[in-house]
Design an enzyme around this catalytic site. Structure first.
Site, PDB file in Angstrom:
ATOM      1  N   CYS A 190      49.274  31.331  49.371  1.00  0.00           N
ATOM      2  CA  CYS A 190      47.983  31.539  50.057  1.00  0.00           C
ATOM      3  C   CYS A 190      47.767  33.005  50.449  1.00  0.00           C
ATOM      4  CB  CYS A 190      47.931  30.649  51.299  1.00  0.00           C
ATOM      5  SG  CYS A 190      46.454  30.961  52.300  1.00  0.00           S
ATOM      6  N   VAL A 248      46.324  26.891  56.469  1.00  0.00           N
ATOM      7  CA  VAL A 248      47.325  27.937  56.679  1.00  0.00           C
ATOM      8  C   VAL A 248      46.606  29.277  56.475  1.00  0.00           C
ATOM      9  CG1 VAL A 248      49.338  26.589  56.055  1.00  0.00           C
ATOM     10  CG2 VAL A 248      48.110  27.788  54.245  1.00  0.00           C
TER      11      VAL A 248
HETATM   12  N1  LIG Z   1      39.586  31.421  57.169  1.00  0.00           N
HETATM   13  C1  LIG Z   1      40.937  30.945  57.037  1.00  0.00           C
HETATM   14  C2  LIG Z   1      41.120  30.421  55.612  1.00  0.00           C
HETATM   15  C3  LIG Z   1      42.501  29.853  55.361  1.00  0.00           C
HETATM   16  C4  LIG Z   1      42.528  28.986  54.094  1.00  0.00           C
HETATM   17  O1  LIG Z   1      41.491  28.650  53.514  1.00  0.00           O
HETATM   18  N2  LIG Z   1      43.767  28.619  53.677  1.00  0.00           N
HETATM   19  C5  LIG Z   1      43.881  27.699  52.557  1.00  0.00           C
HETATM   20  C6  LIG Z   1      45.091  27.978  51.678  1.00  0.00           C
HETATM   21  S1  LIG Z   1      44.913  29.524  50.804  1.00  0.00           S
HETATM   22  C7  LIG Z   1      44.088  26.297  53.099  1.00  0.00           C
HETATM   23  O2  LIG Z   1      44.825  26.108  54.045  1.00  0.00           O
HETATM   24  N3  LIG Z   1      43.428  25.326  52.468  1.00  0.00           N
HETATM   25  C8  LIG Z   1      43.542  23.938  52.815  1.00  0.00           C
HETATM   26  C9  LIG Z   1      42.265  23.188  52.553  1.00  0.00           C
HETATM   27  O3  LIG Z   1      41.375  23.721  51.893  1.00  0.00           O
HETATM   28  O4  LIG Z   1      42.182  22.048  53.025  1.00  0.00           O
HETATM   29  C10 LIG Z   1      41.896  32.092  57.357  1.00  0.00           C
HETATM   30  O5  LIG Z   1      41.524  33.235  57.046  1.00  0.00           O
HETATM   31  O6  LIG Z   1      42.960  31.882  57.950  1.00  0.00           O
END
Ligand SMILES: N[C@@H](CCC(=O)N[C@@H](CS)C(=O)NCC(=O)O)C(=O)O
Length: 271
Positions: free
Chosen positions: A39, A79
């Site tokens: 990520c 995350v």
């Molecule tokens: N705005 C958040 C975005 C975090 C994000 O989108 N992480 C992804 C992994 S790269 C995630 O956890 N996705 C899980 C999902 O889409 O349910 C940040 O900057 O911390």
């Protein structure tokens, strides 16, 4: 969340240089870092923790197969999420500043002291969140050639804009010192190979000497990319490319079902 999320097929752990870094932070510790090795948002926090030499426990989770421990901390199940003094802290765009404030005696400082430069960091952090990240996902997900061309053009425009805002000498955004804007952007820059791998015409940043009237801007951009690629904290939080491939294949086919992919497809902001 069920096991059936279409994006849940992810290599279970960090590999390559990131594997050793995760292993070195296996032991229980007050500060817990819920991460996904793949990520880019989590890599921002990982880079900042490594830069500042903050003690942390690395906890690998698959955010598409969310464990209760993650959901208990962050109901959105994203995350990076930190557990700090028994409280959840999340959202990578503000976590870097949080770490600066929560660990004031750790250096290097990733935020400048000067109010003008702090303003500049915040403006360009916002630019990365509202322009570069969505642009990356749209460009990679573009399917027909016309759209691909348009998205590439727009994305390269964003890169030029941020390159023009950089300290002229560099090599980093604000000059000699690696800082918050570099942390925010580096994980994305480390994934630009995906355009060359998946998309006809590739990323499209001109080679040295081939940038025409924009050569000076592109030269500044190339200098930044080279410096960031060599940064220890960046290198040591990267896994082996082969394991990123299935993740980015889903984005390249416009099939990803992450909250990010779905939000951008629906014309909404980065979640
Ligand atoms: N705005 C958040 C975005 C975090 C994000 O989108 N992480 C992804 C992994 S790269 C995630 O956890 N996705 C899980 C999902 O889409 O349910 C940040 O900057 O911390």
């Amino acid at each position: 969340m069920s096991n059936n999320h279409p994006d849940a097929n992810i290599h279970p752990e960090a590999t390559g240089p990131a594997k050793a870094t995760a292993k070195a932070h296996f032991a229980p510790c007050d500060l817990q870092f819920y991460s996904g090795w793949f990520c880019p948002f989590a890599q921002r926090v990982w880079i900042a923790l490594e830069e500042k030499g903050i003690q942390y426990q690395y906890i690998e989770v698959n955010p598409y197969h969310k464990p209760k421990s993650l959901l208990d901390l962050n109901p959105r199940g994203l995350v990076p999420t930190l557990k700090w003094k028994d409280k959840p802290v999340y959202e990578s765009s503000v976590l870097i500043q949080f770490l600066e404030e929560a660990y004031p005696h750790h250096s290097p400082k990733l935020m400048p002291e000067d109010p003008y430069l702090r303003w500049k960091v915040r403006v360009w952090t916002d630019f990365i969140t509202t322009r570069i990240v969505p642009g990356f996902v749209r460009f990679l997900g573009a399917q027909d050639e016309k759209l691909l061309e348009e998205q590439r053009e727009e994305f390269l425009g964003h890169l030029k804009e941020i390159a023009k805002a950089m300290d002229p000498e560099g090599p980093f955004f604000l000059g000699r010192d690696f800082g918050a804007v570099d942390v925010m952007l580096a994980p994305w820059a480390m994934r630009f190979w995906a355009f060359d791998h998946f998309k006809k015409g590739g990323l499209g940043v001109p080679d040295k000497g081939k940038g025409g009237e924009d050569e000076e801007v592109w030269e500044r951009w190339r200098k930044w990319v080279e410096a960031v690629k060599e940064r220890r904290s960046v290198k040591e939080t990267m896994s082996e490319r082969e394991h990123y491939l299935p993740v980015y294949q889903r984005y390249a086919d416009d099939k990803a079902q992450s909250q990010l992919a779905k939000a951008l497809r629906a014309g909404k902001a980065v979640p």
